[in-house]
Write a protein that holds these residues in place. Structure first.
Motif, PDB file in Angstrom:
ATOM      1  N   LYS A  33       0.833  -1.218   0.000  1.00 15.57           N
ATOM      2  CA  LYS A  33       0.000   0.000   0.000  1.00 15.57           C
ATOM      3  C   LYS A  33       0.863   1.262   0.000  1.00 15.57           C
ATOM      4  CE  LYS A  33      -4.133  -1.946   2.097  1.00 15.57           C
ATOM      5  NZ  LYS A  33      -5.053  -1.908   3.238  1.00 15.57           N
ATOM      6  N   ASN A  81       2.567   1.565  -3.448  1.00 13.61           N
ATOM      7  CA  ASN A  81       1.604   1.935  -4.480  1.00 13.61           C
ATOM      8  C   ASN A  81       1.235   3.414  -4.385  1.00 13.61           C
ATOM      9  OD1 ASN A  81      -0.130   0.981  -6.707  1.00 13.61           O
ATOM     10  ND2 ASN A  81      -1.776   1.621  -5.333  1.00 13.61           N
ATOM     11  N   GLU A  82       0.971   3.887  -3.171  1.00 13.75           N
ATOM     12  CA  GLU A  82       0.566   5.282  -2.994  1.00 13.75           C
ATOM     13  C   GLU A  82       1.709   6.257  -3.262  1.00 13.75           C
ATOM     14  OE1 GLU A  82      -0.829   8.236   0.586  1.00 13.75           O
ATOM     15  OE2 GLU A  82      -1.514   6.164   0.645  1.00 13.75           O
ATOM     16  N   LEU A 132       1.157   5.383  -7.829  1.00 13.08           N
ATOM     17  CA  LEU A 132       0.071   6.334  -8.081  1.00 13.08           C
ATOM     18  C   LEU A 132       0.590   7.752  -8.279  1.00 13.08           C
ATOM     19  CD1 LEU A 132      -2.713   5.069  -5.650  1.00 13.08           C
ATOM     20  CD2 LEU A 132      -2.502   4.677  -8.115  1.00 13.08           C
ATOM     21  N   SER A 133       1.583   8.157  -7.488  1.00  8.99           N
ATOM     22  CA  SER A 133       2.109   9.517  -7.637  1.00  8.99           C
ATOM     23  C   SER A 133       2.753   9.712  -9.004  1.00  8.99           C
ATOM     24  CB  SER A 133       3.084   9.856  -6.512  1.00  8.99           C
ATOM     25  OG  SER A 133       4.280   9.113  -6.621  1.00  8.99           O
ATOM     26  N   GLN A 157       1.998   7.887 -11.868  1.00 13.83           N
ATOM     27  CA  GLN A 157       1.014   7.752 -12.938  1.00 13.83           C
ATOM     28  C   GLN A 157       0.071   8.949 -13.034  1.00 13.83           C
ATOM     29  OE1 GLN A 157      -0.783   3.874 -12.507  1.00 13.83           O
ATOM     30  NE2 GLN A 157       1.094   2.832 -13.098  1.00 13.83           N
ATOM     31  N   LYS A 158      -0.097   9.701 -11.956  1.00 12.29           N
ATOM     32  CA  LYS A 158      -0.918  10.922 -12.016  1.00 12.29           C
ATOM     33  C   LYS A 158      -0.328  11.944 -12.978  1.00 12.29           C
ATOM     34  CE  LYS A 158      -2.820  10.611  -7.378  1.00 12.29           C
ATOM     35  NZ  LYS A 158      -2.761  11.124  -5.997  1.00 12.29           N
ATOM     36  N   HIS A 190      -4.404   8.322 -19.229  1.00 17.65           N
ATOM     37  CA  HIS A 190      -5.728   8.599 -18.674  1.00 17.65           C
ATOM     38  C   HIS A 190      -6.776   8.923 -19.736  1.00 17.65           C
ATOM     39  CE1 HIS A 190      -3.860   8.300 -14.819  1.00 17.65           C
ATOM     40  NE2 HIS A 190      -2.962   9.204 -15.176  1.00 17.65           N
ATOM     41  N   LEU A 226      -5.407  -3.260  -3.490  1.00 16.66           N
ATOM     42  CA  LEU A 226      -5.128  -1.902  -3.977  1.00 16.66           C
ATOM     43  C   LEU A 226      -6.330  -1.250  -4.653  1.00 16.66           C
ATOM     44  CD1 LEU A 226      -1.503  -2.329  -5.351  1.00 16.66           C
ATOM     45  CD2 LEU A 226      -2.260  -1.589  -3.089  1.00 16.66           C
ATOM     46  N   ASN A 227      -7.505  -1.825  -4.465  1.00 17.69           N
ATOM     47  CA  ASN A 227      -8.715  -1.242  -5.065  1.00 17.69           C
ATOM     48  C   ASN A 227      -9.724  -0.878  -4.008  1.00 17.69           C
ATOM     49  OD1 ASN A 227      -7.894  -1.460  -7.798  1.00 17.69           O
ATOM     50  ND2 ASN A 227      -8.157  -3.645  -7.632  1.00 17.69           N
TER      51      ASN A 227
END
Length: 194
Positions: free
Chosen positions: A55, A58-59, A63-64, A66-67, A73, A193-194
């Motif tokens: 977790k 991933n965060e 995720l940081s 891929q934003k 997107h 992760l969902n």
């Protein structure tokens, strides 16, 4: 701290936090209880279970990063193309999606990528490797992930994507493989992760 007669010590304090650097000194005692010289200061991070590790990683890494991507997107054929984004601390994320209506290959290559520091200025997660996806149908956005991410920095590890199914453009089945340095690979369900 605590005392131990073993050659190792596990600090199981409930106040240990991910991303926090902890300092320890060792004072050896002889069989009569007389203290020896104090060791040099040793340092380490609070250990993480594989679940908490995944977790955090991933965060604070995936995720940081891929934003920052724009093509990813957009979805469908509009997601085809290439772009490269820089980490706030170091490295790059290279994205390349190629193919057509019959299917696509998405390359997500990390090179020494890092977005954040820990509380004393060390890189948190420095990642390298690929978390690629093969989409078998652009219409359904179904496919399979592949690749391995190598992690250095605060929590050295590997995260394996070879057992993740993609459904509707996102993880939809399978498991993430997590292998923290010094431990065996464990499988964590995709729903984590969902």
């Amino acid at each position: 701290m605590g005392e131990t007669s073993d050659s190792s010590y596990i600090d199981s304090s409930s106040s240990l936090e991910p991303g926090t650097h902890y300092y320890y000194r060792v004072i050896p005692l002889n069989s009569l209880g007389k203290e020896g010289d104090v060791s040099i200061k040793a340092a380490g991070y609070g250990a993480l279970s594989d679940t908490v590790f995944l977790k955090e990683y991933n965060e604070n890494a995936i995720l940081s990063s891929q934003k920052k991507l724009t093509l990813m997107h957009k979805g469908g054929l509009d997601a085809l193309g290439s772009e490269t984004k820089n980490g706030r601390v170091s490295g790059t994320l290279y994205y390349n999606a190629s193919g057509g209506l019959g299917g696509a290959e998405v390359i997500m290559k990390y090179t020494a990528y890092c977005d954040i520091f820990d509380n004393i200025g060390n890189p948190y997660f420095v990642i390298g490797g690929n978390s690629d996806t093969i989409i078998t149908s652009v219409t359904s956005q179904n496919g399979k992930m592949r690749g391995t991410i190598d992690i250095e920095g605060m929590y050295p590890a590997k995260v394996y994507y070879d057992r993740i199914d993609i459904r509707g453009g996102a993880a939809g089945g399978g498991s993430y493989g997590v292998e923290q340095r010094g431990r065996s690979r464990s499988e964590l369900d995709w729903t984590l992760l969902n």
